[in-house]
Design a protein around this motif. Structure first.
Motif, PDB file in Angstrom:
ATOM      1  N   ILE A   1      -6.351   5.994  -2.261  1.00  0.00           N
ATOM      2  CA  ILE A   1      -7.396   4.977  -2.434  1.00  0.00           C
ATOM      3  C   ILE A   1      -6.979   3.810  -3.310  1.00  0.00           C
ATOM      4  N   GLY A   2      -6.304   4.058  -4.399  1.00  0.00           N
ATOM      5  CA  GLY A   2      -5.884   3.007  -5.320  1.00  0.00           C
ATOM      6  C   GLY A   2      -4.899   3.580  -6.315  1.00  0.00           C
TER       7      GLY A   2
ATOM      8  N   LYS B   1       0.835  -1.209   0.000  1.00  0.00           N
ATOM      9  CA  LYS B   1       0.000   0.000   0.000  1.00  0.00           C
ATOM     10  C   LYS B   1       0.869   1.258   0.000  1.00  0.00           C
ATOM     11  N   GLN B   2       1.951   1.237   0.767  1.00  0.00           N
ATOM     12  CA  GLN B   2       2.840   2.394   0.821  1.00  0.00           C
ATOM     13  C   GLN B   2       3.608   2.572  -0.488  1.00  0.00           C
TER      14      GLN B   2
ATOM     15  N   ASN C   1       1.726   7.094  -6.487  1.00  0.00           N
ATOM     16  CA  ASN C   1       0.667   8.084  -6.690  1.00  0.00           C
ATOM     17  C   ASN C   1       1.158   9.494  -6.400  1.00  0.00           C
ATOM     18  N   LEU C   2       1.803   9.660  -5.245  1.00  0.00           N
ATOM     19  CA  LEU C   2       2.250  10.991  -4.842  1.00  0.00           C
ATOM     20  C   LEU C   2       3.213  11.596  -5.857  1.00  0.00           C
TER      21      LEU C   2
ATOM     22  N   ASP D   1     -14.118   4.752  -6.582  1.00  0.00           N
ATOM     23  CA  ASP D   1     -14.532   4.759  -5.179  1.00  0.00           C
ATOM     24  C   ASP D   1     -15.637   5.792  -4.954  1.00  0.00           C
ATOM     25  N   LYS D   2     -16.592   5.463  -4.112  1.00  0.00           N
ATOM     26  CA  LYS D   2     -17.740   6.344  -3.879  1.00  0.00           C
ATOM     27  C   LYS D   2     -17.515   7.355  -2.764  1.00  0.00           C
ATOM     28  N   VAL D   3     -16.429   7.195  -2.010  1.00  0.00           N
ATOM     29  CA  VAL D   3     -16.133   8.137  -0.931  1.00  0.00           C
ATOM     30  C   VAL D   3     -14.712   8.648  -1.118  1.00  0.00           C
ATOM     31  N   VAL D   4     -14.602   9.894  -1.546  1.00  0.00           N
ATOM     32  CA  VAL D   4     -13.306  10.532  -1.777  1.00  0.00           C
ATOM     33  C   VAL D   4     -13.379  11.943  -1.222  1.00  0.00           C
ATOM     34  N   ARG D   5     -12.398  12.307  -0.381  1.00  0.00           N
ATOM     35  CA  ARG D   5     -12.385  13.635   0.230  1.00  0.00           C
ATOM     36  C   ARG D   5     -13.726  13.894   0.924  1.00  0.00           C
ATOM     37  N   GLY D   6     -14.385  15.018   0.648  1.00  0.00           N
ATOM     38  CA  GLY D   6     -15.659  15.322   1.290  1.00  0.00           C
ATOM     39  C   GLY D   6     -16.866  14.810   0.538  1.00  0.00           C
TER      40      GLY D   6
END
Length: 383
Positions: free
Chosen positions: A136-137, A41-42, A48-49, A192-197
């Protein structure tokens, strides 16, 4: 305590430097080597970063989050801490902004500190100020001037399409928002359905919402104020309705981005009416709308049934009428008083419009009308 803080600070500084220098080995050096899932994951997080292009990046310890169950799981040296990630994406964020993480560390036999979990504290973190697109991915980041688009790793065609639409929308808002807008548009379109706010798992959002602007924080909730100081916004697209998003949708959301620094106290009809007004203006690559016909439609179909401008508490109960009526109110202000007056009204309402009395005071100062008076003026104009 001081030695522990210094040790963890060293780990956090090393991770930030590793991203800046493209050094994956350094980024993973202080991750639990026995936890293959966390390592994978890291490793994904690092990849990603690297794509975002940070002009600035740092991590700062905020406060310890003691939990006996974590001590029981990882051992007596366990240290769980909320961490602020401060960053500025090159060419995107006008100022450094912050998001919140939760890290769990333990001390190795050699005295160094090791990351053993990055999810233990998630349920305690403020809603909307964590779970960023890079968390997230595997993602793909595509850039255009003043535009950054984030999609799933293999969605190249989607990234290209959204970048073109976003570029058109940024240009449109920059050109037509009174006083101009020099900001940038970030569009996140993940599965994904939940990202940030944004939470598209909620029934009220899942079906109808196309996209929403989610706040980016200059200071996090609880640092200076309960809600945090908001610097900007990133747009998150509903994965269910991704195919329906066009340049006009993004122009609507980018208007929210442009006005985010004003504050959060403006009435909903002014917030959404302004965004819809911008959405309907002429735009490169989008068919021009027959605004005269639309104005007449709102006046004849929606206005006669309304008793007032849509209130904050009920605005989304009947979006099909709330948005057109709000557009009509902003259209009236723009035509009657001009764009500069609209923006100054918005700025003062957003900063100070905490009560109906304050809103009416500001309205009278700028327009000579209360909100109720504005509604009556719309009725009179329609007649």
């Amino acid at each position: 305590m001081a030695a522990r803080a210094a040790g963890v600070d060293k780990v956090l500084a090393s991770r930030a430097e590793a991203v800046r220098q493209d050094n994956e080995a350094e980024f993973l050096a202080d991750v639990d080597p026995g936890n293959q899932s966390l390592l994978a994951k890291q490793r994904m997080l690092f990849a990603n970063l690297r794509q975002f292009g940070f002009a600035k990046l740092s991590y700062e310890q905020l406060r310890e989050q003691f939990d006996q169950s974590l001590v029981d799981r990882y051992g007596p040296s366990t240290y769980a801490v909320a961490v602020a990630m401060a960053y500025q994406i090159e060419g995107i964020d006008p100022v450094p902004v912050r998001t919140m993480l939760g890290y769990t560390f333990t001390r190795r036999p050699d005295g160094r500190w090791m990351l053993v979990s990055d999810t233990d504290l998630d349920s305690r973190l403020p809603r909307g100020s964590h779970q960023e697109a890079w968390d997230i991915g595997k993602v793909l980041v595509k850039r255009e001037p003043r535009v950054l688009v984030v999609v799933e790793q293999n969605q190249t065609a989607l990234a290209t399409s959204l970048a073109a639409k976003a570029a058109s929308a940024v240009k449109a808002v920059s050109r037509s928002w009174p006083g101009g807008w020099t900001g940038s548009g970030v569009v996140i379109a993940l599965d994904d359905k939940v990202v940030r706010g944004a939470d598209y798992s909620l029934p009220k959002n899942a079906e109808d919402a196309l996209a929403m602007a989610t706040f980016v924080y200059r200071t996090l909730p609880g640092e200076v104020s309960g809600t945090g100081e908001r610097a900007d916004s990133y747009v998150v697209i509903n994965p269910r309705n991704r195919s329906k998003v066009d340049a006009r949708t993004l122009a609507h959301e980018f208007t929210h981005v442009a006005t985010a620094p004003y504050g959060t106290n403006a009435p909903r009809w002014l917030v959404e009416g302004s965004a819809t007004y911008e959405e309907f203006l002429p735009m490169d690559g989008a068919r021009d709308l027959a605004l005269d016909k639309y104005r007449e439609k709102v006046r004849t179909q929606y206005l006669p049934k309304a008793k007032s401008l849509p209130g904050d508490a009920v605005f989304f109960n009947d979006s099909s009428s709330s948005y057109p009526l709000s557009w009509l109110a902003v259209d009236y202000i723009f035509q009657r008083y001009g764009g500069t007056e609209l923006v100054t009204l918005y700025q003062e309402m957003a900063a100070l419009g905490t009560t109906q009395a304050e809103r009416n005071r500001i309205m009278v100062e700028h327009l000579g009308l209360t909100e109720a008076g504005l509604f009556q003026a719309l009725k009179k104009a329609a007649a």
